[in-house]
Design an enzyme around this catalytic site. Structure first.
Site, PDB file in Angstrom:
ATOM      1  CE  LYS A 190      -0.423   3.213   4.750  1.00 55.76           C
ATOM      2  NZ  LYS A 190      -0.435   3.338   6.191  1.00 55.76           N
TER       3      LYS A 190
ATOM      4  CG  ASN B 123      -1.791   1.217   1.318  1.00 53.36           C
ATOM      5  OD1 ASN B 123      -1.803   2.039   0.395  1.00 53.36           O
ATOM      6  ND2 ASN B 123      -2.529   1.352   2.402  1.00 53.36           N
TER       7      ASN B 123
ATOM      8  CD  GLU C  90      -3.291   5.509   6.540  1.00 52.94           C
ATOM      9  OE1 GLU C  90      -3.236   5.503   5.300  1.00 52.94           O
ATOM     10  OE2 GLU C  90      -2.395   5.020   7.271  1.00 52.94           O
TER      11      GLU C  90
ATOM     12  CD  GLU D 286      -3.703  -2.317   7.192  1.00 46.74           C
ATOM     13  OE1 GLU D 286      -2.609  -2.582   6.689  1.00 46.74           O
ATOM     14  OE2 GLU D 286      -4.294  -1.253   6.994  1.00 46.74           O
TER      15      GLU D 286
ATOM     16  N   GLY E   2       2.135   2.508  10.877  1.00 49.82           N
ATOM     17  CA  GLY E   2       3.096   3.605  10.768  1.00 49.82           C
ATOM     18  C   GLY E   2       3.796   3.954  12.068  1.00 49.82           C
TER      19      GLY E   2
ATOM     20  CB  SER F  97       4.727  -1.643  12.293  1.00 49.89           C
ATOM     21  OG  SER F  97       4.348  -0.290  12.478  1.00 49.89           O
TER      22      SER F  97
ATOM     23  CG  HIS G 254      -6.072   1.915   5.004  1.00 52.32           C
ATOM     24  ND1 HIS G 254      -5.683   2.857   5.933  1.00 52.32           N
ATOM     25  CD2 HIS G 254      -5.036   1.048   4.881  1.00 52.32           C
ATOM     26  CE1 HIS G 254      -4.455   2.562   6.341  1.00 52.32           C
ATOM     27  NE2 HIS G 254      -4.041   1.469   5.725  1.00 52.32           N
TER      28      HIS G 254
HETATM   29  P1  13P Z   1       2.739   0.529   7.833  1.00 50.02           P
HETATM   30  O1  13P Z   1       3.294  -0.744   7.251  1.00 50.02           O
HETATM   31  O2  13P Z   1       3.482   1.759   7.371  1.00 50.02           O
HETATM   32  O3  13P Z   1       2.558   0.451   9.303  1.00 50.02           O
HETATM   33  O4  13P Z   1       1.264   0.705   7.200  1.00 50.02           O
HETATM   34  C1  13P Z   1       0.388  -0.358   7.245  1.00 50.02           C
HETATM   35  C2  13P Z   1      -0.790  -0.033   6.424  1.00 50.02           C
HETATM   36  O5  13P Z   1      -1.560   0.855   6.743  1.00 50.02           O
HETATM   37  C3  13P Z   1      -0.993  -0.800   5.181  1.00 50.02           C
HETATM   38  O6  13P Z   1      -2.253  -0.576   4.654  1.00 50.02           O
END
Ligand code: 13P
Length: 252
Positions: free
Chosen positions: A11, A9, A96, A166, A172, A211, A94
């Site tokens: 992002k 991802n 976010e 997740e 993150g 992570s 997601h």
């Molecule tokens: P990280 O791997 O940066 O923690 O992000 C995970 C994520 O949100 C994947 O969709």
């Protein structure tokens, strides 16, 4: 053991030059008989990355799609458009999008229905916040988020559905869930799917995200109900992403 599925991802990251370099490095480095690999890239770069992936074993995905069919929905992207650009996967729900853009469980469910109808495999994200975990609500939250989708999804979608657990507090932050904690939630999700789908539940890939790094990928992927990963930050560094793909293969 299910073949691991590793989805990147990106992002809202990238640019024409950076995408080219990263995709080239991934294409060069993905091990033979690799885990299934998917790159979920920002909308404007789908055509660029899709063209580079053509003829390879790596699939293309998007990070969102609309709950509406085409029409007067300024700024939205319809699932069928993604298919036309070569996508076979789409990340939906997601955290976010849920937290920053106010997506509701019902909206995510409607998006899943549209994505399935267009022929995409939805990667449906579920996961609890830090506060919810502290309050012992993890399973309840994940169940609510997933059941909203299962309630409206057509039966034929079973074969396409992918679920990504997740935990919001792990995204993150560098603070992954422990393999044991992740497995516990994955097992709960598997049970929930089993109640709905019977034995078909075994075929639904359950990804862990939050992570995932080269250092923890093998331990996570060794768990029986963790079928792969959804990778954020580490997917932007070719060496790290490739190391995670390799960790997926070890467990095949
Ligand atoms: P990280 O791997 O940066 O923690 O992000 C995970 C994520 O949100 C994947 O969709």
């Amino acid at each position: 053991m299910r073949k691991k599925l590793i989805a990147a991802n990106w992002k809202m990251n990238g640019g024409l030059v950076a995408n080219r370099d990263l995709t080239q490095a991934i294409l060069k480095g993905v091990p033979e008989n690799a885990s299934s690999v998917v790159l979920c890239v920002p909308f404007p770069y789908l055509a660029q990355v899709g063209a580079m992936l053509q003829g390879s074993s790596i699939a293309l995905g998007a990070q969102n799609s609309s709950e509406y069919g085409s029409g007067a929905y300024t700024g939205e992207v319809e699932a069928g458009m993604l298919v036309e650009l070569g996508c076979s996967y789409v990340i939906l729900g997601h955290s976010e999008r849920r937290v920053l853009f106010g997506e509701t469980d019902d909206q995510v469910a409607a998006k899943v229905v549209k994505a399935l109808a267009a022929g995409l495999r939805p990667i449906v994200c579920v996961g609890e916040s830090e506060l919810e975990r502290a309050g012992g609500k993890t399973k309840e939250v994940v169940e609510r988020q997933l059941e909203a989708v299962l309630d409206v999804m057509p039966d034929v979608g079973r074969a396409s559905l992918i679920v990504a657990y997740e935990p919001v507090w792990a995204i993150g932050t560098g603070r992954s869930a422990s393999p044991e904690d992740a497995q516990e939630v994955h097992l709960h999700i598997r049970g929930l799917l089993q109640r709905r789908f019977g034995t078909d539940a075994r075929g639904v890939p359950l990804l862990y995200g939050g992570s995932v790094k080269p250092a923890n990928a093998s331990a996570l992927f060794a768990k029986p109900d963790i079928d792969g990963g959804l990778i954020g930050g580490a997917s932007l560094v070719a060496g790290d992403f490739l190391a995670i793909c390799a960790a997926g293969d070890l467990m095949n």
